[in-house]
Design an enzyme around this catalytic site. Structure first.
Site, short mmCIF file in Angstrom:
data_model
loop_
_atom_site.label_atom_id
_atom_site.label_comp_id
_atom_site.label_asym_id
_atom_site.label_seq_id
_atom_site.Cartn_x
_atom_site.Cartn_y
_atom_site.Cartn_z
N HIS A 131 0.88 -1.18 0.00
CA HIS A 131 0.00 0.00 0.00
C HIS A 131 0.92 1.23 0.00
O HIS A 131 2.01 1.18 0.58
CB HIS A 131 -0.84 -0.04 1.28
N ASP A 208 3.46 -3.96 8.14
CA ASP A 208 2.19 -3.27 7.93
C ASP A 208 1.09 -4.32 8.19
O ASP A 208 0.88 -5.21 7.37
CB ASP A 208 2.12 -2.73 6.51
N GLN A 211 -4.14 -5.15 7.27
CA GLN A 211 -5.12 -6.12 6.75
C GLN A 211 -5.01 -7.47 7.45
O GLN A 211 -5.71 -8.40 7.07
CB GLN A 211 -4.94 -6.29 5.23
N LYS A 234 -10.31 -0.19 10.54
CA LYS A 234 -10.49 -1.41 9.75
C LYS A 234 -10.82 -2.61 10.65
O LYS A 234 -11.00 -3.72 10.17
CB LYS A 234 -9.21 -1.70 8.96
N CYS A 372 -4.69 2.37 -3.62
CA CYS A 372 -3.40 2.86 -3.08
C CYS A 372 -2.29 1.84 -3.29
O CYS A 372 -1.41 1.68 -2.43
CB CYS A 372 -3.51 3.22 -1.60
N1 PLP Z 1 -1.63 -0.49 4.66
C1 PLP Z 1 -2.58 -1.28 4.16
C2 PLP Z 1 -2.24 -2.68 3.76
C3 PLP Z 1 -3.88 -0.79 4.00
O1 PLP Z 1 -4.83 -1.58 3.50
C4 PLP Z 1 -4.17 0.55 4.39
C5 PLP Z 1 -5.52 1.11 4.18
O2 PLP Z 1 -6.18 0.81 3.22
C6 PLP Z 1 -3.14 1.32 4.93
C7 PLP Z 1 -1.88 0.78 5.05
C8 PLP Z 1 -3.36 2.73 5.37
O3 PLP Z 1 -4.30 2.78 6.40
P1 PLP Z 1 -4.82 4.19 6.92
O4 PLP Z 1 -5.36 4.90 5.72
O5 PLP Z 1 -5.86 3.85 7.92
O6 PLP Z 1 -3.65 4.89 7.50
#
Ligand code: PLP
Length: 420
Positions: A131, A208, A211, A234, A372
């Site tokens: 992401h 990260d 998910q 999430k 993203c």
């Molecule tokens: N990393 C992953 C794998 C994600 O799916 C997301 C959000 O879609 C993020 C990071 C970023 O999360 P946030 O927008 O809540 O900071």
């Protein structure tokens, strides 16, 4: 149990036009059970106050709610409460690590921070399935320090290609940052193998976990990572709250990037001392109602059981994948063996935005675009895809409604004949 808990989520009774709602966009943000909404409201009705400072009863109650949230999260992901730092979201948590390393590389933080310092002789390794939140901050860090940015490629099956792992993660590597689960492909990555390689070369591991934490049992101590990040929204919690988790010794050595009130030991006109984690990373007034509500969400997840949620979503993923395979002209991105209930696909001849709009007209909420993850989409030869992502409140009926609407998309846009 899963059919029963659907009633806990009031928004699932909403209607989209004349259709009932099938919410298949939990990868973007989850819906909230009534108990989480109630905690949020009750906080403002009964406990609202400034934390850590006041000597009055409300301040004590607010501080308890805030600190109990930390304990709840530590119970969910492992480690002690002091290892849980509140941030605005996962993006901020990942930036705090990358920018902290950047500050260390530029001489801030003294001796303790020297271990993080990067130079042009070093490398940072990420993956092609990140992401942007776990990609752009590392690009920025590479640009600022001169370190080389490398990445592990992705196979056609949507898994990490580890055939060149020892070449890509080598003795120059100081940071290995990767996603536990892909937000596009649903792939669960082999954390153990990656951590083992990082340990061989002495690199820090940044996970990260956006998910993974909401969808499966995760213990950061067992996984042996150095830093991890995820977002409350999430995982049935409110927006505006994220978690930076870290090893105790490391968090206390990392220079903070946000400085000011609530994170100092003493301040003179010339200089300031900083508190250890977690306060070190919590400058300014914190999202206390959000933390209180998230503690309720964590309790809810624990009651349902993360193992059970993982199994439930795997069953839904099977229904989605088998059903999509029956519809002509649809290519699913990736086909990972170990996955959560997230399925992204390309509809031949119809732009993802049109697919999303048609599904919405039938009450089915999905995500469209690059999610993203532009490099990953480029890897699969598309600029955008449609993504259905499940959670504990979804059922086979949601999948059935999604599949029957999806089967109508190409005929509706008049492209059925060519690609069938
Ligand atoms: N990393 C992953 C794998 C994600 O799916 C997301 C959000 O879609 C993020 C990071 C970023 O999360 P946030 O927008 O809540 O900071």
């Amino acid at each position: 149990m899963f059919s029963r808990l659907r009633g806990d989520f009031p928004i699932l009774d909403a209607r989209i036009g004349k259709s009932p709602l099938s919410y298949l966009d939990s990868g973007a943000t989850s819906q909230k059970p009534q108990c989480v909404i109630d905690t949020f409201v009750e906080y403002y009705q009964q406990r609202n106050s400034a934390v850590h400072r006041g000597a009055h009863s409300l301040a004590v109650e607010a501080t308890d709610a805030f600190e109990n949230g930390r304990i709840a999260v530590a119970g969910l992901v492992g480690g002690d409460a002091e290892q849980v730092c509140w941030t605005k979201n996962a993006t901020e948590a990942l930036n705090i690590v990358a920018l902290g390393i950047d500050r260390a590389s530029h001489g801030f933080g003294g001796e303790a921070a020297e271990r993080f310092a990067l130079s042009p002789a070093d490398s940072i390794v990420i993956t092609e399935m990140e992401h942007h939140a776990n990609l752009v901050p590392w690009q920025q860090l590479a640009a600022s320090t001169g370190a080389q940015l490398r990445w592990l490629p992705v196979t056609d099956a949507g898994e990490l290609d580890l055939s060149r792992l020892t070449d890509i993660v080598d003795e120059t590597t100081k940071v290995l940052a990767f996603t536990h689960v892909s937000n596009v492909l649903g792939t669960v990555n082999p954390v153990q193998r990656l951590v083992a390689r990082a340990r061989e070369v002495g690199a820090y591991v940044v996970l990260d976990a956006c998910q993974s934490v909401p969808h499966m049992p995760v213990d950061f101590t067992d996984l042996d990572v150095d830093f991890a990040a995820f977002s409350a929204h999430k995982a049935l919690g409110p927006t505006g709250l994220g978690v930076l988790w870290g090893r105790p010794g490391l968090l206390d050595a990392l220079p903070p990037v946000l400085t000011g009130g609530s994170m100092i030991t003493s301040v003179s006109m010339e200089e300031s001392g900083f508190m250890p984690a977690p306060q070190r990373f919590e400058a300014g007034t914190q999202p206390v109602a959000e933390v209180a509500a998230f503690a309720t969400a964590v309790g809810y997840l624990a009651e349902v059981g993360l193992e059970e949620i993982f199994d439930h979503e795997r069953q839904l993923a099977r229904i989605l994948l088998d059903g999509i395979a029956e519809i002509p002209g649809i290519r699913v991105l990736g086909d990972a063996e170990t996955r959560i209930g997230t399925v992204a696909f390309d509809v031949d001849g119809v732009h993802a935005h049109d697919v999303g709009q048609y599904l919405d007209s039938q009450g089915v909420a999905v995500r469209v675009g690059h999610h993203c993850a532009q490099p990953l989409h480029r890897r699969f030869g598309v600029t955008a895809s449609t993504r259905a992502s499940t959670y504990l409140y979804n059922n086979a009926e949601d999948c059935r409604r999604f599949l029957s609407a999806l089967a109508e998309v190409r005929p509706f846009f008049g492209v059925a004949a060519e690609g069938a």
